[in-house]
Design a protein around this motif. Structure first.
Motif, PDB file in Angstrom:
ATOM      1  N   GLY A 116       0.814  -1.203   0.000  1.00 16.53           N
ATOM      2  CA  GLY A 116       0.000   0.000   0.000  1.00 16.53           C
ATOM      3  C   GLY A 116       0.848   1.253   0.000  1.00 16.53           C
ATOM      4  N   ASN A 117       0.205   2.376   0.215  1.00 19.95           N
ATOM      5  CA  ASN A 117       0.885   3.671   0.300  1.00 19.95           C
ATOM      6  C   ASN A 117       0.298   4.464   1.459  1.00 19.95           C
ATOM      7  OD1 ASN A 117       2.800   3.627  -1.739  1.00 19.95           O
ATOM      8  ND2 ASN A 117       2.079   5.526  -2.669  1.00 19.95           N
ATOM      9  N   LEU A 118       1.159   5.001   2.295  1.00 21.83           N
ATOM     10  CA  LEU A 118       0.741   5.806   3.433  1.00 21.83           C
ATOM     11  C   LEU A 118       0.773   7.268   3.012  1.00 21.83           C
ATOM     12  CD1 LEU A 118       2.859   3.969   6.153  1.00 21.83           C
ATOM     13  CD2 LEU A 118       0.647   3.323   5.152  1.00 21.83           C
ATOM     14  N   THR A 119      -0.393   7.890   2.910  1.00 24.10           N
ATOM     15  CA  THR A 119      -0.453   9.230   2.323  1.00 24.10           C
ATOM     16  C   THR A 119       0.072  10.326   3.237  1.00 24.10           C
ATOM     17  OG1 THR A 119      -2.760   9.436   3.040  1.00 24.10           O
ATOM     18  CG2 THR A 119      -2.365   8.617   0.809  1.00 24.10           C
ATOM     19  N   ASN A 120       0.201  10.063   4.540  1.00 24.18           N
ATOM     20  CA  ASN A 120       0.758  11.065   5.441  1.00 24.18           C
ATOM     21  C   ASN A 120       2.126  10.654   5.985  1.00 24.18           C
ATOM     22  OD1 ASN A 120      -0.182   9.001   7.086  1.00 24.18           O
ATOM     23  ND2 ASN A 120      -0.811  10.383   8.742  1.00 24.18           N
ATOM     24  N   ALA A 121       2.767   9.695   5.321  1.00 23.94           N
ATOM     25  CA  ALA A 121       4.035   9.165   5.833  1.00 23.94           C
ATOM     26  C   ALA A 121       5.148  10.197   5.804  1.00 23.94           C
ATOM     27  CB  ALA A 121       4.450   7.936   5.029  1.00 23.94           C
ATOM     28  N   ALA A 122       5.182  11.062   4.767  1.00 23.12           N
ATOM     29  CA  ALA A 122       6.253  12.053   4.680  1.00 23.12           C
ATOM     30  C   ALA A 122       6.204  13.022   5.852  1.00 23.12           C
ATOM     31  CB  ALA A 122       6.166  12.813   3.359  1.00 23.12           C
ATOM     32  N   GLN A 123       5.000  13.438   6.222  1.00 21.32           N
ATOM     33  CA  GLN A 123       4.851  14.352   7.347  1.00 21.32           C
ATOM     34  C   GLN A 123       5.305  13.696   8.647  1.00 21.32           C
ATOM     35  OE1 GLN A 123       0.813  15.633   7.922  1.00 21.32           O
ATOM     36  NE2 GLN A 123       1.208  16.421   9.983  1.00 21.32           N
ATOM     37  N   ILE A 124       4.883  12.437   8.860  1.00 25.47           N
ATOM     38  CA  ILE A 124       5.268  11.734  10.082  1.00 25.47           C
ATOM     39  C   ILE A 124       6.775  11.520  10.117  1.00 25.47           C
ATOM     40  CG2 ILE A 124       5.080   9.552  11.339  1.00 25.47           C
ATOM     41  CD1 ILE A 124       2.220   9.323  10.313  1.00 25.47           C
ATOM     42  N   ARG A 125       7.344  11.136   8.989  1.00 25.12           N
ATOM     43  CA  ARG A 125       8.784  10.880   8.961  1.00 25.12           C
ATOM     44  C   ARG A 125       9.573  12.154   9.240  1.00 25.12           C
ATOM     45  NH1 ARG A 125      12.453   7.289   4.890  1.00 25.12           N
ATOM     46  NH2 ARG A 125      14.392   8.442   5.100  1.00 25.12           N
ATOM     47  N   ARG A 126       9.128  13.271   8.672  1.00 22.21           N
ATOM     48  CA  ARG A 126       9.828  14.538   8.897  1.00 22.21           C
ATOM     49  C   ARG A 126       9.823  14.892  10.376  1.00 22.21           C
ATOM     50  NH1 ARG A 126       7.089  17.142   5.605  1.00 22.21           N
ATOM     51  NH2 ARG A 126       8.425  17.016   3.771  1.00 22.21           N
ATOM     52  N   GLU A 127       8.678  14.704  11.030  1.00 21.84           N
ATOM     53  CA  GLU A 127       8.577  14.999  12.461  1.00 21.84           C
ATOM     54  C   GLU A 127       9.474  14.075  13.270  1.00 21.84           C
ATOM     55  OE1 GLU A 127       4.453  14.483  13.166  1.00 21.84           O
ATOM     56  OE2 GLU A 127       3.853  16.398  12.236  1.00 21.84           O
ATOM     57  N   MET A 128       9.539  12.803  12.894  1.00 18.98           N
ATOM     58  CA  MET A 128      10.356  11.850  13.636  1.00 18.98           C
ATOM     59  C   MET A 128      11.838  12.126  13.443  1.00 18.98           C
ATOM     60  SD  MET A 128       8.118   8.393  12.950  1.00 18.98           S
ATOM     61  CE  MET A 128       8.938   7.336  14.126  1.00 18.98           C
ATOM     62  N   GLU A 129      12.234  12.527  12.245  1.00 22.20           N
ATOM     63  CA  GLU A 129      13.636  12.858  11.999  1.00 22.20           C
ATOM     64  C   GLU A 129      14.047  14.089  12.795  1.00 22.20           C
ATOM     65  OE1 GLU A 129      14.658  11.113   7.585  1.00 22.20           O
ATOM     66  OE2 GLU A 129      13.675  13.071   7.712  1.00 22.20           O
ATOM     67  N   GLU A 130      13.135  15.040  12.933  1.00 23.09           N
ATOM     68  CA  GLU A 130      13.430  16.232  13.734  1.00 23.09           C
ATOM     69  C   GLU A 130      13.617  15.890  15.205  1.00 23.09           C
ATOM     70  OE1 GLU A 130      10.168  18.771  12.882  1.00 23.09           O
ATOM     71  OE2 GLU A 130      10.949  19.428  10.927  1.00 23.09           O
ATOM     72  N   GLN A 131      13.020  14.753  15.618  1.00 18.06           N
ATOM     73  CA  GLN A 131      13.155  14.293  17.005  1.00 18.06           C
ATOM     74  C   GLN A 131      14.357  13.368  17.185  1.00 18.06           C
ATOM     75  OE1 GLN A 131       9.375  12.485  17.846  1.00 18.06           O
ATOM     76  NE2 GLN A 131       8.223  14.373  17.450  1.00 18.06           N
ATOM     77  N   GLY A 132      15.102  13.138  16.104  1.00 13.53           N
ATOM     78  CA  GLY A 132      16.315  12.352  16.205  1.00 13.53           C
ATOM     79  C   GLY A 132      16.242  10.948  15.666  1.00 13.53           C
ATOM     80  N   ASN A 133      15.109  10.537  15.146  1.00 19.83           N
ATOM     81  CA  ASN A 133      15.002   9.194  14.575  1.00 19.83           C
ATOM     82  C   ASN A 133      15.849   9.069  13.312  1.00 19.83           C
ATOM     83  OD1 ASN A 133      12.470   9.245  16.315  1.00 19.83           O
ATOM     84  ND2 ASN A 133      12.409   7.173  15.515  1.00 19.83           N
ATOM     85  N   ILE A 134      16.425   7.904  13.121  1.00 20.68           N
ATOM     86  CA  ILE A 134      17.252   7.624  11.948  1.00 20.68           C
ATOM     87  C   ILE A 134      16.533   6.611  11.073  1.00 20.68           C
ATOM     88  CG2 ILE A 134      19.439   6.661  11.133  1.00 20.68           C
ATOM     89  CD1 ILE A 134      20.694   7.658  13.744  1.00 20.68           C
ATOM     90  N   PHE A 135      16.465   6.879   9.762  1.00 20.82           N
ATOM     91  CA  PHE A 135      15.825   5.979   8.808  1.00 20.82           C
ATOM     92  C   PHE A 135      16.874   5.398   7.876  1.00 20.82           C
ATOM     93  CE2 PHE A 135      12.378   8.426  10.420  1.00 20.82           C
ATOM     94  CZ  PHE A 135      11.250   7.626  10.315  1.00 20.82           C
ATOM     95  N   GLN A 136      16.733   4.123   7.573  1.00 19.73           N
ATOM     96  CA  GLN A 136      17.713   3.428   6.747  1.00 19.73           C
ATOM     97  C   GLN A 136      17.248   3.247   5.305  1.00 19.73           C
ATOM     98  OE1 GLN A 136      20.705   2.622   8.008  1.00 19.73           O
ATOM     99  NE2 GLN A 136      20.075   3.477   9.987  1.00 19.73           N
ATOM    100  N   THR A 137      15.961   3.477   5.040  1.00 24.04           N
ATOM    101  CA  THR A 137      15.418   3.261   3.704  1.00 24.04           C
ATOM    102  C   THR A 137      14.724   4.523   3.221  1.00 24.04           C
ATOM    103  OG1 THR A 137      13.152   2.573   4.260  1.00 24.04           O
ATOM    104  CG2 THR A 137      14.894   0.913   4.481  1.00 24.04           C
ATOM    105  N   SER A 138      14.228   4.479   1.988  1.00 22.55           N
ATOM    106  CA  SER A 138      13.431   5.585   1.455  1.00 22.55           C
ATOM    107  C   SER A 138      12.024   5.096   1.118  1.00 22.55           C
ATOM    108  CB  SER A 138      14.106   6.190   0.220  1.00 22.55           C
ATOM    109  OG  SER A 138      14.269   5.226  -0.802  1.00 22.55           O
ATOM    110  N   ILE A 139      11.505   4.153   1.925  1.00 14.63           N
ATOM    111  CA  ILE A 139      10.151   3.642   1.705  1.00 14.63           C
ATOM    112  C   ILE A 139       9.265   4.016   2.891  1.00 14.63           C
ATOM    113  CG2 ILE A 139      10.828   1.762   0.186  1.00 14.63           C
ATOM    114  CD1 ILE A 139      10.732  -0.142   2.550  1.00 14.63           C
ATOM    115  N   ASP A 140       7.980   4.199   2.610  1.00 15.86           N
ATOM    116  CA  ASP A 140       7.068   4.608   3.666  1.00 15.86           C
ATOM    117  C   ASP A 140       6.854   3.528   4.710  1.00 15.86           C
ATOM    118  OD1 ASP A 140       5.724   2.999   1.868  1.00 15.86           O
ATOM    119  OD2 ASP A 140       3.868   4.167   1.898  1.00 15.86           O
TER     120      ASP A 140
END
Length: 477
Positions: A116-140
């Motif tokens: 599927g596709n998460l339509t608000n994933a970019a917003q959530i990811r941006r907020e989590m990265e600002e809180q220090g979360n690290i992501f290893q992929t570019s998938i939602d």
């Protein structure tokens, strides 16, 4: 990498599979299940397994048999497995973006496969990265994993439910912990997910066509807004959301699902056959023979022939050994790719008035090439029937569509499309005819946004997943 027919087809979204058994080889079951779901994704494949203490995942680029050519993942005393086949709808076709995703967190280990596709994933990811979360992929899908890992809820069930309540868009999930197999379907039910069983063996699958090869029987579909948890006590169901409006993807019946699947009570084969019958009634086209663009147009073509009394014959031969990893940097190479995939039988089409049936026209380029190919083979006339309405709007819920300006029906009338592909006549199935074809499931509970611009979940903005497949690669750091 792109399918050689990429100029004319939407790409399948993904296929997910999960198995729980203390008596069967869950890894082999998952391998066979993914093989049956291969039509849903050809970019990559992966299988994760656990024995209750350890968890391991094996993933790679390519088809299922290519990824697991030398060895299917195995672990002594393994009893849970989840698998995934992918066509990228968010994120590049890279090894790092393959699934299942496996993570260790404070509560243990999980492996997750997502369709599927998460339509608000970019917003959530941006907020989590600002809180220090690290992501290893570019998938939602990785957003899901992080939400689960960050949850303060006591149980894994509550962690997943809490995470799903923050997510918008389309998703079906198979999640494996050290002792549970979990499946979930979003509240609108955009994508399919079903349950199979044989004794103490349980299976979750994107489509029912994968159940028989895994040796289990169809039980039911996972309901929209439902999470099922399978463990040593059997299956338990949780309703995590109120279903205000079901919106199953109607394109599953037109093109994506395998014809031998049953989705939400509707046989895919029967729906496509009826699409062909209604096409014959609507178009009233006459001709000498009915042919299909194989393989996705074949069932509708047989329905057209049955209704019209015009014989169905095999007029185009599909090369099934060509593979699906061609890249065509030039128009000449794209033309060659189409010729490699499809070839007319001259003795069948020469001097004939042909009715050609296909499931859809997206950009129109390949349809035009096929028409020219048939004319060169001596066809007298070519009337084209399409077993779906014109696609004028993009999909944000798990299908790799182009931007709207590249959809031919967004900028051209039916007559202009006919002129563009150089057919003698062209008829698209009406939306009413399409809905009437789906007789065992409620067509009112289906998403038709690509045809009518009505999106059950608010369509994303320009900086989010649905508007940009590579959104997580473009996010500003």
């Amino acid at each position: 990498m792109a399918d050689i027919s990429a100029s004319s087809k939407w790409h399948e979204e993904c296929g997910i599979f999960g198995a729980y058994s203390h008596t069967e080889d869950v890894s082999m079951m998952t391998y066979l299940g993914l093989y049956a779901l291969q039509h849903r994704g050809q970019e990559s494949a992966g299988i994760a397994v656990t024995d209750g203490a350890w968890m391991d995942v094996s993933r790679g680029m390519g088809l299922v048999n290519e990824v697991f050519r030398h060895q299917i993942p195995h672990m002594d005393n393994q009893y849970i497995a989840v698998g995934h086949v992918r066509y990228s709808t968010t994120g590049s076709s890279l090894l790092a973006n393959t699934q299942p995703l496996m993570v260790n967190y404070a509560g243990g280990k999980i492996s997750l496969a997502h369709n599927g596709n998460l339509t608000n994933a970019a917003q959530i990811r941006r907020e989590m990265e600002e809180q220090g979360n690290i992501f290893q992929t570019s998938i939602d899908s990785e957003v899901f994993v992080n939400l689960i890992a960050r949850s303060k809820a006591a149980s894994i069930e509550d962690k997943i439910i809490e995470s799903m309540k923050k997510i918008e868009g389309a998703y079906c999930l198979t999640i494996m912990t050290e002792d549970k197999l979990i499946g979930a379907r979003d509240p609108h039910g955009f994508r399919p997910l079903c349950i199979g069983r044989a004794g103490d063996t349980w299976v979750l699958s994107s489509e029912s066509c994968a159940l028989s090869v895994a040796g289990v029987h169809y039980v039911r579909d996972v309901e929209p807004g439902e999470m099922v948890v399978i463990d040593k006590h059997g299956l338990k169901s949780y309703k995590f959301a109120t279903v205000e409006k079901k919106a199953a993807c109607i394109f599953e019946y037109i093109y994506f699902a395998r014809p031998d699947s049953i989705i939400d009570g509707q046989s895919v084969h029967e729906a496509r056959f009826m699409m062909g019958r209604i096409l014959a009634r609507e178009s009233k086209f006459k001709g000498d023979i009915v042919i299909s663009v194989p393989d996705s147009g074949t069932t509708a073509a047989t329905g057209f022939a049955y209704e019209s009394g015009i014989p169905f014959v095999e007029g185009l031969i599909k090369n099934r050994y060509i593979g699906r990893t061609f890249i065509q940097p030039t128009q000449k190479k794209r033309d060659i790719a189409v010729k490699l995939k499809l070839n007319p039988i001259v003795s069948v089409v020469k001097d004939k008035d042909i009715i050609m049936v296909d499931d859809s026209i997206v950009r129109g380029t390949t349809s035009g090439k096929i028409v020219r190919m048939l004319r060169k083979a001596g066809a007298k006339s070519i009337r084209m029937c399409v077993s779906s309405p014109p696609i004028g709007y993009p999909c944000y819920y798990g299908i790799d569509t182009s931007v709207r300006k590249e959809l031919i029906a967004a900028t051209k009338t039916v007559e202009e499309i006919r002129e563009y592909i150089k057919a003698d006549a062209l008829h698209f199935l009406s939306l009413e005819g399409l809905k009437a074809s789906i007789q065992s499931a409620s067509s009112d509970d289906m998403c038709c946004a690509c045809f009518n611009n009505y999106y059950p979940v608010e369509s994303p903005k320009n900086d989010t997943v649905g508007a940009d497949k590579y959104v997580f690669e473009h996010l500003k750091k």
